[in-house]
Write an enzyme that holds these catalytic residues in place. Structure first.
Site: not given
Length: 436
Positions: A27, A132, A272
């Protein structure tokens, strides 16, 4: 300085203010490279070896190619002190789960403590989280931690923001510069500052969420929704297997309806989809709500690896034999091994007594050995096996012709093609073929 004056100072920040991206993985690195096109950016990572590789223009994640990395203005460092006094800190560290599938916030909190020591109140810095989390983590956990470590006051000396990451490893179509970026700040001035920063990165536009908690919630349900849809596909696959039906054949027929959602069955791993639903379920349970649908979906997907192994064993009429597993990463065309559910298949096959050989052209052999105790065999394609399982549809496997595939299998062997990558191949008579 009053809070209104502090808010105004945030709005006056310029594009030349330094930005620090904390965490340079799948990311953080693409984001840092994209931001560096229009801002002064430092990429920070505690892994000195990772920084050395990036300094040489090498990205082990394969998300940024060597030319783009070498051409970037991005500075990279493992020295936290080199990141002091920046205007914006963007946190992109992993948020995994522990052995009991509970949120493991340790990497996030460690990164937060590190950056808290670097803040200069004169810069009125914004700390943006992309990792997240469940709603409330940014403001109720990270904010107070920054205050304790730094001695600064939130809303006056520093400000919080959230902009959920939407990186899909290996996806060149939905890259960071082509996706809508959701942003949220603790006040309107922060939100607009983030909208300007990310607006220089993406051509798809900016969405201003109503609040930080709203943005956190949006992120965590994106992957939970996908997880539940795939769980439905995996459950019907198990039902159709008892009926002797191919789920892929059924989906081709059902997919002709205009509003049919075209999900497919498979092994659900990664950092994820296989993790985020547990953050949402943890949040729900802390509020006294039992998240039945979310946990049911997770249970089905977590058990899919065992079901695949048991299905192969059954199709071999419980005969013990040699098995070649093609692909061990969590998805196709990436080297990422995190939370790979292929590992569950391998463990179950070995528990059942099979001799399992592993091959993957992208996975790092050292990482596979260190993380899972698995050995990759680079010469595995030179032998024949009782069962060949195409577990991950890497490009090199998708390009195999019928003769190449057949050469891997004994005459009475089984070809297990989870994703149907060889469905169009005219394989020799006598070979058993199975897919989801």
């Amino acid at each position: 300085m009053s809070q209104s004056e502090a808010n105004a100072s945030v709005a006056r920040s310029t594009d030349e203010d330094r930005v620090v991206v904390v965490g340079l993985g799948y990311v953080g690195l693409p984001l840092a490279v994209a931001l560096a096109r229009s801002a002064a950016v430092i990429g920070f990572d505690i892994d000195a070896e990772r920084i050395a590789e990036l300094s040489r223009g090498q990205d082990r994640t394969r998300e940024v190619d060597e030319h783009a990395l070498r051409a970037s203005r991005l500075q990279v460092t493992s020295d936290a002190d080199a990141c002091a006094g920046a205007a914006i800190y963007i946190v992109t560290v992993p948020t995994p789960v522990d052995g009991s599938s509970r949120p493991d916030l340790r990497p996030l909190l460690a990164a937060t403590e590190t950056l808290a020591r670097l803040l200069d109140p004169a810069a009125r810095p914004i700390i943006v989280y992309e990792s997240t989390v469940y709603p409330g983590v940014t403001e109720d956990i990270c904010g107070p931690l920054i205050e304790r470590v730094s001695g600064l006051k939130r809303g006056v000396d520093f400000f919080l923001g959230y902009s959920p990451e939407r990186i899909n490893p290996g996806d060149r179509e939905h890259s960071v510069d082509r996706i809508v970026k959701v942003v949220a700040g603790e006040n309107d001035a922060v939100t607009e500052r983030l909208a300007a920063l990310y607006g220089n990165v993406t051509e798809a536009g900016i969405f201003r969420a109503k609040s930080i908690k709203t943005a956190e919630a949006a992120k965590v349900i994106e992957n939970a929704q996908r997880d539940i849809n795939i769980a439905f596909m995996n459950e019907i696959t198990q039902i159709f297997a008892k009926l002797g039906l191919s789920t892929l054949d059924v989906l081709e027929a059902a997919g002709t309806k205009w509003n049919f959602l075209k999900f497919r069955p498979g092994l659900v791993g990664g950092h994820c989809i296989g993790v985020d639903p547990y953050y949402l379920s943890h949040c729900a349970q802390s509020l006294g709500h039992l998240p039945r649908v979310i946990l049911a979906g997770r249970s089905i997907n977590d058990g899919m690896g065992t079901w695949v192994a048991d299905s192969l064993h059954s199709r071999r009429e419980s005969r013990i034999g040699s098995v070649l597993v093609l692909g061990v990463t969590f998805k196709e065309d990436v080297p990422d091994l995190r939370n790979s559910k292929v590992v569950d298949v391998v463990k179950r096959l070995r528990w059942l007594g099979h001799d399992v050989t592993l091959h993957d052209p992208l996975a790092d052999a050292g990482a596979a050995r260190e993380e899972y105790g698995l050995t990759l065999d680079a010469d595995a394609l030179d032998r024949r096996y009782d069962v060949v399982l195409a577990a991950v549809p890497h490009l090199s496997y998708r390009r195999m012709d019928a003769a190449t595939v057949a050469a891997l299998v004994e005459e009475d062997g089984l070809i297990a093609d989870l994703h149907g990558i060889w469905r169009g191949q005219a394989l020799p008579d006598g070979l058993q073929c199975w897919s989801l």
